[in-house]
Motif scaffolding. Structure first.
Motif, short mmCIF file in Angstrom:
data_model
loop_
_atom_site.label_atom_id
_atom_site.label_comp_id
_atom_site.label_asym_id
_atom_site.label_seq_id
_atom_site.Cartn_x
_atom_site.Cartn_y
_atom_site.Cartn_z
N ALA A 121 46.85 44.60 47.91
CA ALA A 121 45.48 44.87 48.28
C ALA A 121 44.82 43.57 48.76
O ALA A 121 45.01 42.51 48.17
N GLU A 122 44.06 43.71 49.83
CA GLU A 122 43.54 42.53 50.52
C GLU A 122 42.01 42.65 50.62
O GLU A 122 41.52 43.52 51.36
N PRO A 123 41.23 41.88 49.86
CA PRO A 123 41.68 40.97 48.80
C PRO A 123 41.89 41.74 47.49
O PRO A 123 41.61 42.94 47.43
N GLN A 124 42.36 41.06 46.46
CA GLN A 124 42.54 41.70 45.15
C GLN A 124 41.15 41.99 44.57
O GLN A 124 40.30 41.10 44.49
N PRO A 125 40.90 43.25 44.19
CA PRO A 125 39.55 43.60 43.71
C PRO A 125 39.25 42.99 42.34
O PRO A 125 38.08 42.82 42.00
N SER A 126 40.26 42.70 41.55
CA SER A 126 40.01 42.04 40.26
C SER A 126 41.26 41.29 39.87
O SER A 126 42.36 41.58 40.35
#
Lengths: 320, 189
Positions: A121-126
């Motif tokens: 995932a781009e960017p990492q949500p957490s």
């Protein structure tokens, strides 16, 4: 004008049962069983997919196969469709029997185990200790089955480098190896076929029927070049005899210099031994060669035509 | 968690009036508020309101940044346009890239413009990650998909004015990005 005689044609004649290359034949059969090769993937927007605000008509291409000459890749990609009639090595990545690219620039890497593409995932949500978020697109790349998932290990196939053999398969799917298109003489419009008189056989020439064909496919800096050409065409005369020719043959002309004689390069010179209607078909034997990424390989493929009928009558002595 | 429903179309104007922030609406995309815990927000309502206002402002700025970046990338047929990652996040980022690539593969591109009229419908700063929901009566009547070679409209492509919804998410780097969004063609506006 009933003399279809003559000798000396270079065509090689093989009797029934004398298979020329039994080992190659078995391999060809195996390759054919392994099925069609095509990189087509699920369309970007199915009926259950909501389009982004800025691309309200993202499903507009659903019924359009796309430009086969365009850049490869799935979304379409799919881009290039499989048009050559199948054959060739089996796809490394498949879902429900459908060959898929193992990597897509935007969907990521394909996991053969669950049929989903994965990308980070781009960017990492957490930030979660020991885990990472992935965009998961399942059902072989169906955007209606897209989700964001938190995994503690990378899925199978993730970050696999480009595979030359897989690229070769995709390159093969981008060129059209067509079955031969046949003509034979005699036919009704060129005079009757008679027992013991020579038969001419020829096929449409051209790269898609006899080669040479060239294609290439690139993925992340690796390019594979492929070429294909016909080595021989084997004619099944419909009575158990086969005739092998090196090329497409020569069209028969009723008023040509060899009218009534044998074909100069592809004929059944002794003719049929019995009256009847025979169904003639032909198979082109291709050699496909590819190289790239320090590897190279060749393998055979075949394409078989539909049958064309030929009617052979009894030779009758005409006295006058 | 607090969810606030704005009944006003020009939500950013309301924000400016209520909290006294000066400057253009949506003009400060880098404005990223620090983390706000749900408990602290409940204990200090004014701080909470200020944080929500700042979140709304940053979310709407991200949304208008998304529209602009997606517009530029679509007109150029460039799914790797660098502006996309400034305002967009997965999964919407991937969706937008795929749509641009697919149009390009069909020899198509976009022309014209989108007219936005966006509002915030809810704010959830206690969520992990924090989110702001946005709705927009997006006017795409002049936003056409055309063939690059002759600029003729792609058959079946016709713009309209439909309700769009989007989710802005705050990322660990402090930036708000649009992570989800849809067009609701069954809801003209």
């Amino acid at each position: 004008m009933l003399t279809w005689g003559g000798r000396g044609a270079p065509a090689r004649r093989v009797r029934a049962g004398a298979a020329r290359r039994p080992a190659a034949g078995a391999l060809l059969a195996l390759l054919l069983i392994l099925g069609a090769a095509g990189p087509a993937m699920a369309r970007a927007g199915g009926p259950d997919v909501n389009c982004p605000p800025t691309q309200y008509d993202c499903d507009i291409w659903d019924d359009d196969p796309g430009d086969p000459g365009g850049p490869g890749g799935p979304g379409g990609g799919g881009n290039g469709g499989e048009t050559g009639g199948g054959g060739g090595p089996a796809a490394k990545c498949q879902w429900n029997g459908r060959p898929l690219p193992c990597y897509d620039e935007f969907l990521g890497w394909f996991n053969n185990g669950d049929g989903c593409y994965y990308k980070l995932a781009e960017p990492q949500p957490s930030v979660v200790e020991g885990k990472q978020w992935y965009v998961q697109t399942c059902n072989g790349g169906d955007l209606g089955a897209q989700d964001q998932v938190l995994l503690d290990a990378a899925p199978a196939g993730f970050e696999a480098p480009p595979d030359p053999a897989e690229l070769a398969r995709q390159a093969l799917a981008s060129i059209r190896l067509l079955p031969p298109r046949l003509k034979v003489a005699p036919r009704r419009n060129t005079g009757p076929g008679l027992v013991g008189l020579p038969v001419w056989m020829w096929a449409s020439p051209g790269p898609n029927y006899f080669g040479p064909l060239h294609g290439s496919k690139s993925d992340r800096g690796l390019t594979v070049e492929i070429s294909a050409k016909v080595d021989r065409i084997v004619w099944d005369m419909g009575n158990g005899d086969t005739v092998t020719c090196d090329g497409p043959g020569t069209p028969y002309e009723v008023d040509g210099p060899r009218a009534g004689l044998t074909s100069p390069d592809c004929g059944y010179d002794d003719g049929y031994r019995a009256t009847g209607t025979y169904r003639i078909s032909a198979t082109t034997h291709w050699t496909v060669s590819w190289s790239g990424g320090g590897e190279s390989q060749s393998f055979p493929l075949t394409r078989t035509s539909n049958a064309v009928p030929i009617e052979i009558d009894e030779l009758q002595v005409v006295t006058g | 968690m607090r969810v606030r429903h704005s009944r006003h179309r020009a939500a950013c104007l309301v924000v400016i009036a209520a909290v006294g922030i000066t400057g253009g609406c949506g003009g400060a995309p880098e404005n990223a508020p620090g983390p706000v815990s749900g408990a602290a927000a409940a204990a200090h309502p004014p701080a909470d309101a200020a944080a929500e206002a700042a979140a709304e402002k940053a979310a709407l700025a991200a949304y208008s940044g998304y529209l602009a970046a997606s517009g530029t990338a679509s007109r150029r047929g460039d799914p790797r346009h660098p502006e996309l990652t400034r305002f967009l996040a997965d999964p919407l980022l991937t969706r937008v890239r795929l749509a641009i690539r697919e149009a390009k593969e069909h020899g198509a591109m976009r022309t014209g413009k989108l007219v936005s009229d966006s509002t915030v419908t809810s704010v959830d700063l206690a969520a992990e990650p924090p989110t702001v929901e946005i709705q927009d009566c997006l006017d795409a009547t002049g936003w056409r998909l055309v063939y690059a070679r002759d600029r003729k409209p792609v058959p079946g492509s016709r713009g309209g004015r439909w309700l769009s919804t989007a989710t802005a998410t705050r990322f660990p780097d402090g930036r708000w990005r649009i992570s989800a969004g849809q067009t609701h063609q069954d809801q003209p506006c």
